[in-house]
Scaffold this active site. Structure first.
Site, PDB file in Angstrom:
ATOM      1  N   LYS A  13      46.204   6.777 -37.338  1.00 21.88           N
ATOM      2  CA  LYS A  13      45.471   8.213 -37.544  1.00 21.88           C
ATOM      3  C   LYS A  13      44.790   8.586 -38.619  1.00 21.88           C
ATOM      4  CE  LYS A  13      49.348  10.468 -36.704  1.00 21.88           C
ATOM      5  NZ  LYS A  13      50.272   9.524 -36.663  1.00 21.88           N
ATOM      6  N   ARG A  88      52.519  18.841 -33.351  1.00 23.32           N
ATOM      7  CA  ARG A  88      53.534  17.786 -33.090  1.00 23.32           C
ATOM      8  C   ARG A  88      54.531  18.413 -32.291  1.00 23.32           C
ATOM      9  NH1 ARG A  88      52.595  14.963 -38.402  1.00 23.32           N
ATOM     10  NH2 ARG A  88      53.889  13.347 -38.603  1.00 23.32           N
ATOM     11  N   ARG A 127      52.336   0.202 -46.090  1.00 24.78           N
ATOM     12  CA  ARG A 127      51.306   1.198 -46.167  1.00 24.78           C
ATOM     13  C   ARG A 127      51.266   1.623 -47.899  1.00 24.78           C
ATOM     14  NH1 ARG A 127      50.762   6.361 -42.653  1.00 24.78           N
ATOM     15  NH2 ARG A 127      52.988   6.909 -43.314  1.00 24.78           N
ATOM     16  N   ARG A 161      54.431   6.252 -50.010  1.00 22.03           N
ATOM     17  CA  ARG A 161      55.075   7.507 -49.714  1.00 22.03           C
ATOM     18  C   ARG A 161      56.531   7.342 -49.751  1.00 22.03           C
ATOM     19  NH1 ARG A 161      52.185   9.407 -44.397  1.00 22.03           N
ATOM     20  NH2 ARG A 161      54.234  10.267 -44.212  1.00 22.03           N
ATOM     21  N   ARG A 172      61.554   9.337 -37.818  1.00 24.18           N
ATOM     22  CA  ARG A 172      60.067  10.126 -37.693  1.00 24.18           C
ATOM     23  C   ARG A 172      59.800   9.619 -36.158  1.00 24.18           C
ATOM     24  NH1 ARG A 172      57.551   7.634 -42.763  1.00 24.18           N
ATOM     25  NH2 ARG A 172      55.460   8.428 -41.891  1.00 24.18           N
TER      26      ARG A 172
END
Ligand code: ADP
Ligand code: AMP
Length: 215
Positions: A13, A88, A127, A161, A172
């Protein structure tokens, strides 16, 4: 044009939103980014959100909806928006309907990025982002063109992160399955859901999204 990019953590996203911001002059409203900024600044919202985010659970609907409301209020009415990571939950989807209606904004599309869960852990643990402008990269799938230099802003600083570890990613994903995927019928009823294969290359996913937006 106003769109929602929907998909589990690591679906792509943020990657696709940052491209749309560059190519279509749209604004990306990412509740994850807003919450991370609040945590960094040590605001009351940040203090409330920090441990919830570290656990990979969802921050309260009231907090994120308030953040979206404030950010929408700051935009010119004709400015196109990409909602990234919001809504969400069904309660958030209903709040967003009300926020958009009060500003005479219409939701054009909900673009669902379809991805295999197995690929997501790999994507998320690799990431990293530019510390200056937040452009997303990946250890294997998307390195900066010139090693160590951000393609967009030229910064040499990058960060990872704290919630991008395998254990938190599993929580998650479970949150996504239990609370976020069930909002799809809300948008199916409005006939605005479009699906794009999120397992394809970044470029191919971008083409799929462009086909939806230009269709
Ligand atoms: P999200 O915002 O949905 O959590 P990101 O856009 O941050 O996901 O993408 C997660 C990671 O996967 C990033 O490191 C990104 O560079 C990488 N990535 C994004 N899209 C693809 C893709 N189509 N193929 C391979 N890697 C991707
Ligand atoms: P993201 O950057 O979208 O991956 O979000 C990171 C974390 O921020 C999530 O795991 C949640 O803890 C929190 N968060 C972000 N957006 C929302 C939202 N719309 N509702 C609830 N929690 C959120």
């Amino acid at each position: 044009m106003n769109i929602i990019l929907l998909g589990p953590p690591g679906a792509g996203k943020g990657t696709q939103a940052s491209r749309l911001v560059e190519q279509r002059a749209m604004v990306q409203l990412s509740t994850g980014d807003m919450l991370r900024a609040a945590v960094k600044a040590g605001t009351p919202v940040g203090l409330a959100a920090k441990s919830v985010m570290e656990a990979g659970e969802l921050v309260s609907d009231a907090i994120v909806t308030q953040l979206i409301d404030e950010n929408l209020a700051a935009l010119a009415p004709e400015q196109g928006v990409i909602f990234d990571g919001y809504p969400r939950t069904l309660a958030q989807a209903e709040s967003l309907d009300a926020l958009l209606a009060k500003r005479d904004r219409r939701l054009d599309y909900v673009v669902e990025l379809e991805v295999d869960e197995d690929a997501l852990v790999d994507r998320i643990t690799g990431r990293f982002t530019c510390a200056q402008c937040s452009t997303p990269y990946h250890d294997r799938y998307k390195q900066p063109v010139s090693a160590g230099t951000c393609d967009v802003c030229g910064s040499h600083e990058f960060k990872r992160r704290p919630d991008d570890n395998e254990e938190t990613v599993r929580t998650r994903m479970a949150e996504y399955r239990a609370k976020t995927a069930p909002i799809l019928p809300h948008y199916e009823a409005k006939k605005i859901v479009r699906r794009v294969d999120g397992m394809a290359s970044v470029e191919a996913v971008a083409k799929g999204i462009d086909a939806v937006l230009d269709g």
